[in-house]
Enzyme design. Structure first.
Site, short mmCIF file in Angstrom:
data_model
loop_
_atom_site.label_atom_id
_atom_site.label_comp_id
_atom_site.label_asym_id
_atom_site.label_seq_id
_atom_site.Cartn_x
_atom_site.Cartn_y
_atom_site.Cartn_z
N ASP A 67 -29.66 -3.38 22.24
CA ASP A 67 -29.85 -2.02 22.74
C ASP A 67 -30.04 -1.02 21.61
O ASP A 67 -29.82 -1.32 20.43
CB ASP A 67 -28.68 -1.60 23.65
CG ASP A 67 -27.32 -2.00 23.06
OD1 ASP A 67 -27.25 -2.28 21.86
OD2 ASP A 67 -26.34 -2.02 23.81
N HIS A 138 -19.53 -3.60 30.48
CA HIS A 138 -20.95 -3.69 30.17
C HIS A 138 -21.22 -4.69 29.05
O HIS A 138 -20.41 -4.89 28.16
CB HIS A 138 -21.58 -2.32 29.89
CG HIS A 138 -21.17 -1.63 28.62
ND1 HIS A 138 -20.88 -0.28 28.58
CD2 HIS A 138 -21.02 -2.07 27.35
CE1 HIS A 138 -20.57 0.06 27.34
NE2 HIS A 138 -20.65 -1.01 26.57
N GLU A 143 -24.59 -0.84 32.39
CA GLU A 143 -23.46 -0.16 33.01
C GLU A 143 -23.27 -0.66 34.44
O GLU A 143 -24.14 -1.36 34.97
CB GLU A 143 -23.72 1.36 32.98
CG GLU A 143 -23.88 1.94 31.57
CD GLU A 143 -22.56 2.07 30.81
OE1 GLU A 143 -21.69 1.19 30.93
OE2 GLU A 143 -22.42 3.06 30.07
#
Ligand code: GLP
Length: 272
Positions: A67, A138, A143
């Site tokens: 990410d 997560h 999420e």
């Protein structure tokens, strides 16, 4: 899923680094999925030590991070590119052209997400994905309610994630509220997965993720669907697990773990 319990966070990080090193020695062109966060810092320190002291070679390795924040330049100290350079890439012999993170500065985020998925496939898919877990369960930035088949996409962060992660920013208000993350489905496509969890604060969410029902409310619970997922935890994180005796028995008795049982008494951690 196989879970093993280590005496402390240092030993758990050493074990994860040793598993990565073994995979890299077996396959120098390893495609490695990487995670950020405080827990991972010790893994990177161990891998840097293995590179310096044991000649662990990253020259052919390709990496894909889970990410990246949206709207932070890569030279911002809060960005995950900065984290990766600072904790890992600058200290090993990896070719920076072989290190990939989602482009959080892209003008067309959807196109950047599609391109990220395509690039992973062009390199043959992820061989080994490292994961940490967030306080809300997560993985990456998936999420609660992230679809279990989700792919790389832009995602709003929860207020609790913002509260926890903004402490890593010099000016907490600078923390972006959105990020690009590999999807749960992208993560599940990795050939092997290692989840590392340490500390008392993670005990409850760890128990939900590995022993609770599979639910989109806890993205990490989707790892129960993966056929080659190892979970390495320390004693503090293990306190709420129901089957602790079984997990201890596995580490002490299963042949796969034999070479890792006699770890150095106190795995050295290098200051960076
Ligand atoms: C961030 C990352 C996650 C990571 C989590 C845990 O939210 N996006 O991939 O698992 O942090 O971080 P820590 O190890 O600091 O608890």
């Amino acid at each position: 899923m196989e879970l093993v319990i280590q005496p402390d966070a240092e030993r758990a990080a050493w074990l994860v680094a040793s598993l990565v090193a073994k995979a890299l020695r077996q396959k120098p062109h390893l495609v490695l999925g990487l995670a950020t966060g405080r827990t991972m810092e010790q893994v990177y320190r161990q891998l840097v030590r293995m590179h310096r002291d044991e000649g662990l070679d990253f020259s052919l390795c390709r990496t894909f991070n889970l990410d990246e924040y949206i709207g932070l330049r890569t030279d911002h100290p809060g960005s995950y590119r900065y984290y990766m350079d600072h904790h890992f890439f600058n200290h090993i012999n990896i070719d920076s052209r072989n290190t990939f993170l989602p482009d959080g500065m892209a003008t067309n985020l959807q196109a950047a997400c599609r391109r990220y998925e395509e690039t992973i496939l062009e390199f043959g898919g992820i061989d080994l994905q490292l994961l940490g877990i967030g306080a809300d369960g997560h993985i990456g930035f998936n999420e609660p309610l992230s679809a279990l088949y989700s792919r790389t996409r832009d995602k709003a962060l929860t207020p609790s994630t913002i509260a926890v992660n903004s402490t890593l920013f010099k000016h907490p208000g600078e923390m972006p509220k959105r990020a690009i993350t590999m999807g749960v489905g992208t993560i599940l496509d990795a050939r092997t997965i290692i989840l590392l969890v340490s500390g008392k604060a993670k005990a409850e969410i760890l128990a939900k993720a590995v022993e609770g029902p599979i639910t989109a409310m806890v993205s990490a619970s989707a790892l129960q669907l993966h056929s080659k997922c190892r979970v390495v935890v320390d004693e503090d994180a293990a306190v709420k697990l129901q089957a602790q005796d079984y997990y201890r028995w596995i580490f002490e008795n299963e042949p796969d773990w034999e070479e890792f049982r006699n770890a150095p008494p106190s795995p050295e951690v290098l200051p960076l």
